[in-house]
Design an enzyme around this catalytic site. Structure first.
Site, PDB file in Angstrom:
ATOM      1  CE1 TYR A  66      64.457 -27.023 -96.269  1.00  0.00           C
ATOM      2  CE2 TYR A  66      63.650 -25.341 -94.769  1.00  0.00           C
ATOM      3  CZ  TYR A  66      63.413 -26.318 -95.718  1.00  0.00           C
ATOM      4  OH  TYR A  66      62.125 -26.560 -96.127  1.00  0.00           O
ATOM      5  CG  HIS A 121      66.538 -18.271 -93.512  1.00  0.00           C
ATOM      6  ND1 HIS A 121      67.244 -17.119 -93.248  1.00  0.00           N
ATOM      7  CD2 HIS A 121      66.858 -19.139 -92.514  1.00  0.00           C
ATOM      8  CE1 HIS A 121      67.923 -17.264 -92.131  1.00  0.00           C
ATOM      9  NE2 HIS A 121      67.720 -18.490 -91.667  1.00  0.00           N
ATOM     10  N   GLY A 160      67.722 -14.598 -94.677  1.00  0.00           N
ATOM     11  CA  GLY A 160      68.772 -14.136 -93.758  1.00  0.00           C
ATOM     12  C   GLY A 160      70.144 -14.584 -94.267  1.00  0.00           C
ATOM     13  CG  HIS A 161      71.148 -18.772 -94.307  1.00  0.00           C
ATOM     14  ND1 HIS A 161      70.013 -19.538 -94.188  1.00  0.00           N
ATOM     15  CD2 HIS A 161      71.900 -19.027 -93.205  1.00  0.00           C
ATOM     16  CE1 HIS A 161      70.072 -20.235 -93.067  1.00  0.00           C
ATOM     17  NE2 HIS A 161      71.193 -19.941 -92.448  1.00  0.00           N
ATOM     18  CG  ASP A 183      72.141 -17.801 -84.496  1.00  0.00           C
ATOM     19  OD1 ASP A 183      71.356 -18.436 -83.791  1.00  0.00           O
ATOM     20  OD2 ASP A 183      72.119 -17.847 -85.740  1.00  0.00           O
TER      21      ASP A 183
HETATM   22  O1  PAF Z   1      74.722 -20.417 -87.188  1.00  0.00           O
HETATM   23  C1  PAF Z   1      74.868 -21.523 -87.744  1.00  0.00           C
HETATM   24  O2  PAF Z   1      74.215 -21.847 -88.717  1.00  0.00           O
HETATM   25  C2  PAF Z   1      75.892 -22.499 -87.180  1.00  0.00           C
HETATM   26  O3  PAF Z   1      75.945 -22.435 -85.798  1.00  0.00           O
HETATM   27  C3  PAF Z   1      77.293 -22.324 -87.793  1.00  0.00           C
HETATM   28  C4  PAF Z   1      77.888 -20.965 -87.457  1.00  0.00           C
HETATM   29  C5  PAF Z   1      77.231 -22.485 -89.293  1.00  0.00           C
HETATM   30  C6  PAF Z   1      78.232 -23.385 -87.230  1.00  0.00           C
HETATM   31  O4  PAF Z   1      77.775 -24.672 -87.506  1.00  0.00           O
END
Ligand code: PAF
Length: 283
Positions: free
Chosen positions: A32, A34, A36-37, A150
């Site tokens: 999903y 966004h 950021g990714h 995170d």
């Molecule tokens: O940050 C995330 O999306 C998840 O915690 C990760 C690092 C992909 C592990 O499932």
């Protein structure tokens, strides 16, 4: 760009890229996507010849009461966004591929995993470190990218990599925010319009903390109370925590010392949606 579901196929495709002289950048996600990714993917593409994205909603990092089943998923849209951001291979394993029957090995980073998020989600980081270790072993990238949003996860993964001598570099990339300051998160789609309009207060409270330290405030409790009272004005359902901790040991600070770098993480619920955010400040 290709999409593969099996570990062996992924390993072969990556070996082929390496034999073409390409270095490997890796972005693990739960999908999903966004912006950021996508910023992680773009950075990976700037720095490496071949970019791998994993999309796996990892069941071991969700408690039974959490949102595993309703976690948003949209592989078609993710594929389009990933390709536009420079991705070469998407790894989309099934749960059985990652945790076959009889699976019994877990990775735990002690201490760091039981504070902050760990107080509210006791099994969470064990699931994260286990799946990240598995994914990093499968991909064996030169650089693996994570988001600063995170913050605790990033610190724990870096500690795991150092303690267990994992090869490759780990790069923590700045948080990407909406125009009003809300940190991008796949879970933002859960917010009602009213909650969405209140949620940017989290970023404003972090900015307030920064202003207070800049104007000389050295008492963490005074800063936390100012943040709490600002957030309270925007109808949060619950403030799980606001803390001021050392940026690498995650231990609470009772006084702020000039020159020290601290992390201010917070977790706040709007309805059933739990949002996290943070700021890193050098005093
Ligand atoms: O940050 C995330 O999306 C998840 O915690 C990760 C690092 C992909 C592990 O499932």
């Amino acid at each position: 760009m290709i999409t593969l579901a099996h570990i062996q196929e992924v390993r072969s495709r990556i070996a082929a890229a390496r034999s073409e002289g390409k270095s490997i950048g890796f972005v693990p996600t739960m999908g999903y996507l966004h912006d950021g990714h996508c910023s992680l993917l773009r950075k990976a593409k700037q720095e490496h010849g071949f970019v791998v994205l994993s999309i796996f909603v990892n069941p071991t990092q969700f408690a039974p009461t959490e949102d595993l089943d309703r976690y948003p998923r949209d592989l078609e849209r993710d594929s389009r966004n990933a390709e536009a951001a420079g991705c070469d291979l998407i790894f989309v394993p099934s749960v059985a591929e990652m945790y076959p029957q009889g699976y019994s090995s877990y990775v735990t980073v002690e201490g760091l995993s039981s504070v902050l998020e760990g107080e509210f989600r006791p099994e969470h980081f064990r699931g994260v470190t286990t799946v990240v270790m598995k994914l990093m072993n499968i991909v064996q990238a030169d650089t693996t990218y994570f988001g600063q949003k995170d913050a605790q996860q990033s610190i724990i993964i870096k500690k795991m990599a150092a303690d267990l001598n994992l090869p490759g570099r780990i790069d923590i990339v700045p948080t990407v925010r909406e125009a009003d300051g809300l940190a991008m998160s796949s879970r933002n789609v859960y917010l009602t319009p009213e909650q969405r309009s209140n949620a940017p207060v989290l970023h404003r409270s972090l900015q307030l903390a920064q202003q207070l330290t800049r104007s000389g405030e050295r008492d963490p409790q005074v800063i936390i109370e100012a943040m709490r009272s600002l957030i309270q004005q925007h109808a949060p359902t619950q403030i799980d925590y606001i803390r001021i901790v050392g940026a690498s040991d995650l231990q609470e600070r009772t006084v702020l010392v000039t020159g020290e770098t601290v992390l201010i993480p917070l977790a706040v619920r709007f309805g059933t949606t739990r949002l996290i955010d943070n700021i890193v400040i050098t005093i």
